[in-house]
Design a protein around this motif. Structure first.
Motif, PDB file in Angstrom:
ATOM      1  N   MET A 276       0.430   0.988   7.924  1.00  0.00           N
ATOM      2  CA  MET A 276      -0.649   0.526   7.059  1.00  0.00           C
ATOM      3  C   MET A 276      -0.105   0.298   5.659  1.00  0.00           C
ATOM      4  N   VAL A 277      -0.450  -0.854   5.067  1.00  0.00           N
ATOM      5  CA  VAL A 277      -0.034  -1.179   3.713  1.00  0.00           C
ATOM      6  C   VAL A 277      -1.205  -0.937   2.774  1.00  0.00           C
ATOM      7  N   PHE A 278      -0.977  -0.187   1.720  1.00  0.00           N
ATOM      8  CA  PHE A 278      -2.024   0.136   0.757  1.00  0.00           C
ATOM      9  C   PHE A 278      -1.705  -0.476  -0.603  1.00  0.00           C
ATOM     10  N   ASP A 279      -2.777  -0.853  -1.301  1.00  0.00           N
ATOM     11  CA  ASP A 279      -2.651  -1.354  -2.667  1.00  0.00           C
ATOM     12  C   ASP A 279      -3.207  -0.378  -3.689  1.00  0.00           C
ATOM     13  N   LEU A 280      -3.841   0.685  -3.219  1.00  0.00           N
ATOM     14  CA  LEU A 280      -4.459   1.662  -4.125  1.00  0.00           C
ATOM     15  C   LEU A 280      -4.641   2.988  -3.387  1.00  0.00           C
ATOM     16  N   VAL A 281      -4.415   4.083  -4.099  1.00  0.00           N
ATOM     17  CA  VAL A 281      -4.734   5.422  -3.582  1.00  0.00           C
ATOM     18  C   VAL A 281      -5.804   6.013  -4.486  1.00  0.00           C
TER      19      VAL A 281
ATOM     20  N   ASP B 241      -8.963  -4.564  -2.428  1.00  0.00           N
ATOM     21  CA  ASP B 241      -9.729  -4.649  -1.184  1.00  0.00           C
ATOM     22  C   ASP B 241      -9.900  -3.241  -0.606  1.00  0.00           C
ATOM     23  N   PRO B 242     -11.142  -2.839  -0.289  1.00  0.00           N
ATOM     24  CA  PRO B 242     -11.334  -1.507   0.305  1.00  0.00           C
ATOM     25  C   PRO B 242     -10.490  -1.273   1.549  1.00  0.00           C
ATOM     26  N   ALA B 243     -10.260  -2.306   2.336  1.00  0.00           N
ATOM     27  CA  ALA B 243      -9.486  -2.151   3.566  1.00  0.00           C
ATOM     28  C   ALA B 243      -8.023  -1.824   3.289  1.00  0.00           C
ATOM     29  N   ARG B 244      -7.570  -2.034   2.064  1.00  0.00           N
ATOM     30  CA  ARG B 244      -6.188  -1.732   1.685  1.00  0.00           C
ATOM     31  C   ARG B 244      -6.132  -0.550   0.718  1.00  0.00           C
ATOM     32  N   THR B 245      -7.150   0.307   0.829  1.00  0.00           N
ATOM     33  CA  THR B 245      -7.273   1.473  -0.052  1.00  0.00           C
ATOM     34  C   THR B 245      -7.183   2.754   0.760  1.00  0.00           C
ATOM     35  N   LEU B 246      -6.463   3.731   0.230  1.00  0.00           N
ATOM     36  CA  LEU B 246      -6.328   5.046   0.853  1.00  0.00           C
ATOM     37  C   LEU B 246      -7.069   6.074   0.015  1.00  0.00           C
TER      38      LEU B 246
ATOM     39  N   THR C 210       4.255  10.312   6.666  1.00  0.00           N
ATOM     40  CA  THR C 210       3.843   9.293   7.645  1.00  0.00           C
ATOM     41  C   THR C 210       3.813   7.888   7.055  1.00  0.00           C
ATOM     42  N   THR C 211       3.832   7.779   5.727  1.00  0.00           N
ATOM     43  CA  THR C 211       3.753   6.468   5.093  1.00  0.00           C
ATOM     44  C   THR C 211       4.789   6.413   3.968  1.00  0.00           C
TER      45      THR C 211
END
Length: 225
Positions: free
Chosen positions: A1-6, A156-161, A217-218
């Motif tokens: 999974m690629v994230f743009d925001l934590v 994007d919420p889908a790219r948020t952890l 894990t990431t």
């Protein structure tokens, strides 16, 4: 999974504050003849805003907390924070090593959150990326706060952890369409099983109990040295 925001919750995640808050609330409620224990506080109040606490006390004990209660509780709590509050072990190392932006989204009041971050040396790291329930109509477990934080930062919420310790927080992150990790390393979990996986709307994608394992894990979340 690629994230743009934590997005990090504050209490019980970045700072080891929940056990202090719980004990203080138990003590203050006992002055009014309301006797609850740590399990009760964890089950009903963990991760929730003060109005939710008021509503629960009114519903179960038939008591309207007096107007001065909140201010007295908060002032005594902040005094306790000055003595006992600590940053969660490993947090500063994780924040400094992240390869993507991060922010904080908390049910705490703006004043309490700002003081807590200052006392633990995190204020400068967080800066203006602090979001509180006072900025949205519905707090956790509604997704509003997390969605507001992501929108404010253009992510994007889908790219948020989301990193959360409470059931309302887990539900909020999942309802927002974000990936959610459950941190269970706070002192308030000592000797307790964190009941977060008995309902589908609170089932995180991962659990961890030490920030030393955060990147396990990431690894892409870790900034290249």
């Amino acid at each position: 999974m690629v994230f743009d925001l934590v997005i990090f919750d504050c209490d019980g995640v970045l700072i080891d504050s929940e056990i202090i808050s719980a004990r203080m609330l138990i003590s203050e409620l006992s002055r009014l003849g309301v006797h609850v224990d740590l399990d009760y506080v964890s089950r009903h109040f963990l991760g929730r805003s003060y109005p939710t606490v008021m509503a629960q006390i009114r519903r179960e004990f038939g008591l309207d907390l007096p107007p001065a209660f909140e201010d007295q509780y908060r002032e005594r709590l902040l005094d306790a924070f000055e003595r006992d509050l600590r940053v969660m072990p490993g947090v500063t190392e994780v924040l400094d090593a992240l390869s993507v932006p991060f922010c904080v989204a908390t049910s705490s009041s703006p004043r309490r959150a700002a003081i807590s971050l200052t006392l633990t040396g995190l204020h400068d790291r967080v800066g203006d990326r602090l979001f509180t329930a006072s900025q949205v109509q519905h707090g956790k477990p509604a997704p509003d706060l997390f969605l507001f934080a992501a929108a404010s930062l253009g992510v994007d919420p889908a790219r948020t952890l989301v990193i959360e310790d409470s059931r309302p927080g887990l539900r909020a992150g999942l309802a927002a369409g974000m990936q959610v990790w459950h941190f269970t390393g706070g002192s308030h979990f000592a000797g307790r099983h964190p009941a977060s996986d008995d309902q589908d709307d609170a089932r995180p994608q991962r659990r961890f109990d030490t920030f030393a394992d955060f990147f396990e894990t990431t690894p892409a979340l870790r900034r290249a040295k």
